[in-house]
Design an enzyme around this catalytic site. Structure first.
Site: not given
Ligand SMILES: *[C@@H]1O[C@H](CO)[C@@H](O)[C@H](O)[C@H]1NC(C)=O
Ligand SMILES: *[C@@H]1O[C@H](CO)[C@@H](O)[C@H](O)[C@H]1NC(C)=O
Ligand SMILES: *[C@@H]1O[C@H](CO)[C@@H](O)[C@H](O)[C@H]1NC(C)=O
Ligand SMILES: *[C@@H]1O[C@H](CO)[C@@H](O)[C@H](O)[C@H]1NC(C)=O
Length: 502
Positions: A68, A124
């Site tokens: 990710c 993130h």
């Protein structure tokens, strides 16, 4: 092609270059597998996604990073994660790490071009310091979470809530796919059309934990395994969200002026219901199942549509490509220092991709002494070192178990590291060689599913690709160690994950 057609194409491109700047919506799906969309797998119920994909351009060779954070870093900066110390894995909530602050983020460039910029969903890319967070890196507004893997309802990750509106912590226990769709719809409805809109929409769906309202799970009664049935429901909830957002665009007369980009951030996680069949492997691996993302583009600016584009695109390309689609250009110095290539002409006209090679990832220390690296040059792919934990081909609707428990990310990566180091050494000692581990050379034009290692037949090509990897290694930046920082503890911030501790 008749002269009339050529004139039509010329006019369309003239208007899209010189007309009003287009709105751009970048939708990211988290951990969505290659085989998890209707336009690749007819068992999936994704009518809204399929309609856009089939009327737009399906991207058949759109590559992302195996996990990710590195993919999101690539989208935002156009710089390979291995040059930013972000190649190892995801940013844990208690680690003082963020995408380097001296890199310019995509929305910063779009703000300079007059765009209103919004992010809804997952960040993130670091949150230990306010300067790492979305509203300090080019976004006018943010609704979502800084880290990963939280609960879809409570928004709890480990011992804290990770949910924020702008810089304010927020509590909302509705299923996140509904919240994010609604926020995106509000942004579209309230948008002042005197400016173009950039909406970055990285959904929480369909990452673990596997949670979905019952009515979506009920859409897949024929699926035997519990995890896969719920997971498919999560995909269909995401599809409904995208349907709601496109309706709002139409109702507000914005659809014709909008370019939509859709991409997975990595392959599906095979132990969590995700599926990449017939591709090999999955999330966390360098195989195609981990890195060849489900993707399409749709809408304004595409002179040619309704087909599948096979040209090579890499996640780092979106930064310069979107700037070009917005009518801008990167400063000359920066376009030569980033890794991304402007693919706007290729994508908007269907002409040849400007990319002929890319690095899947480069991590010199992971699973030392083998390392973890892969490169693509033309039709060839070399996996040099550890390819990742899932080395097989996983048909859908089967249980795939792994003795490493992935409910805690840090424990999971530690477990993989210990187990697979032992396995790799074992394989080397037994002379099982690279093939057991999946290392090798593949010709992806005839073997897209990586079933035949041809390194023995082509030592010259192996050497050429290894030399290229070594060339890239000259700009290698060592990953930040994932040491926990106690000051990050949500107990210090009324139970929320908050910036301010680095
Ligand atoms: C950003 O900073 C790093 C570390 O100081 C440096 O190596 C890199 O070249 C810088 N990048 C840019 C684009 O300024
Ligand atoms: C939209 O923005 C323009 C330019 O800033 C402004 O003049 C106009 O009043 C705005 N419209 C609305 C409805 O806010
Ligand atoms: C889509 O819109 C309908 C009608 O407003 C609503 O009932 C539904 O919950 C929405 N779905 C999602 C996923 O946002
Ligand atoms: C898409 O890729 C597959 C290999 O995975 C290939 O067989 C197919 O021909 C490609 N489609 C197009 C239109 O190039």
């Amino acid at each position: 092609m008749t002269n009339f057609h050529i004139l039509g194409i010329l006019l369309t491109s003239f208007i899209s270059v010189h007309g009003a700047p287009r709105n751009i919506i970048f939708i990211a799906a988290d951990d969505l597998g290659w085989n998890d969309v209707g336009f690749h797998n007819e068992d999936m119920i994704t009518p809204n996604i399929d309609k856009l994909a089939n009327r737009g351009v399906i991207l058949n060779s759109s590559y992302v990073q195996p996990v990710c954070t590195p993919s999101r870093h690539s989208w935002m900066t156009g710089v390979y994660p291995f040059k930013a110390g972000l190649q190892r894995g995801v940013i844990f909530p208690d680690v003082a790490e963020c995408s380097p602050l001296n890199l310019t983020f995509l929305p910063q460039r779009l703000q300079q071009l007059g765009y209103a910029t919004h992010i809804v969903g997952k960040w993130h890319l670091g949150d230990c310091n306010w300067n790492c967070t979305p509203t300090y890196r080019g976004f006018d507004s943010f609704l979502g979470y800084y880290n990963g893997m939280e609960d879809y309802y409570t928004k709890i990750r480990n011992n804290g809530i990770d949910f924020h509106d702008g810089e304010k912590p927020l509590q909302d226990t509705a299923y996140s796919t509904f919240i994010y769709a609604q926020r995106a719809q509000n942004i579209i409805e309230e948008h002042n059309k005197s400016r173009p809109l950039f909406l970055y929409l990285p959904f929480q769906a369909v990452h673990a934990p596997i949670e979905v309202p019952q009515r979506f799970e009920d859409m897949y009664p024929h699926i035997q395994t519990d995890t896969r049935r719920k997971y498919c429901g999560m995909v269909s909830a995401l599809d409904e969200a995208i349907g709601n957002i496109t309706k709002t665009l139409i109702n507000n007369n914005m659809m014709d002026d909008t370019l939509i980009i859709f991409s997975a951030d990595n392959g599906g996680m095979v132990t969590q219901g995700g599926n990449n069949y017939p591709l090999r492997g999955g999330k966390v691996t360098l195989f195609e199942g981990g890195t060849r993302g489900a993707a399409f583009i749709f809408g304004n600016g595409l002179a040619k549509s309704g087909y599948t584009y096979d040209g090579m695109i890499h996640a780092v390309d979106w930064h310069p490509t979107i700037v070009a689609a917005a009518g801008g250009e990167l400063p000359h110095k920066e376009s030569s220092t980033i890794d991304g290539i402007n693919q706007w002409e290729a994508l908007s006209t269907g002409s040849e991709s400007k990319r002929t090679e890319f690095v899947y990832n480069l991590d010199n220390e992971q699973m030392a002494p083998t390392g973890h690296a892969a490169i693509r040059v033309g039709k060839y792919k070399l996996i040099d070192g550890y390819p990742g934990p899932f080395r097989s081909w996983y048909p859908p609707d089967q249980v795939t178990k792994d003795e490493c428990d992935c409910s805690d990310e840090r424990e999971y990566y530690n477990c993989l590291q210990k187990r697979d180091t032992v396995r790799l050494i074992d394989a080397q000692e037994k002379g099982l060689g690279g093939m057991w581990a999946g290392e090798g050379l593949y010709d992806l034009t005839v073997d897209p599913n990586e079933r035949n290692d041809i390194s023995k037949q082509h030592p010259d090509i192996v050497k050429e690709l290894k030399d290229k990897l070594d060339e890239y290694r000259k700009s290698y930046v060592t990953p930040v160690p994932d040491t926990p920082v106690p000051a990050s503890n949500p107990d210090n911030y009324d139970g929320y994950w908050m910036p301010g501790w680095c």
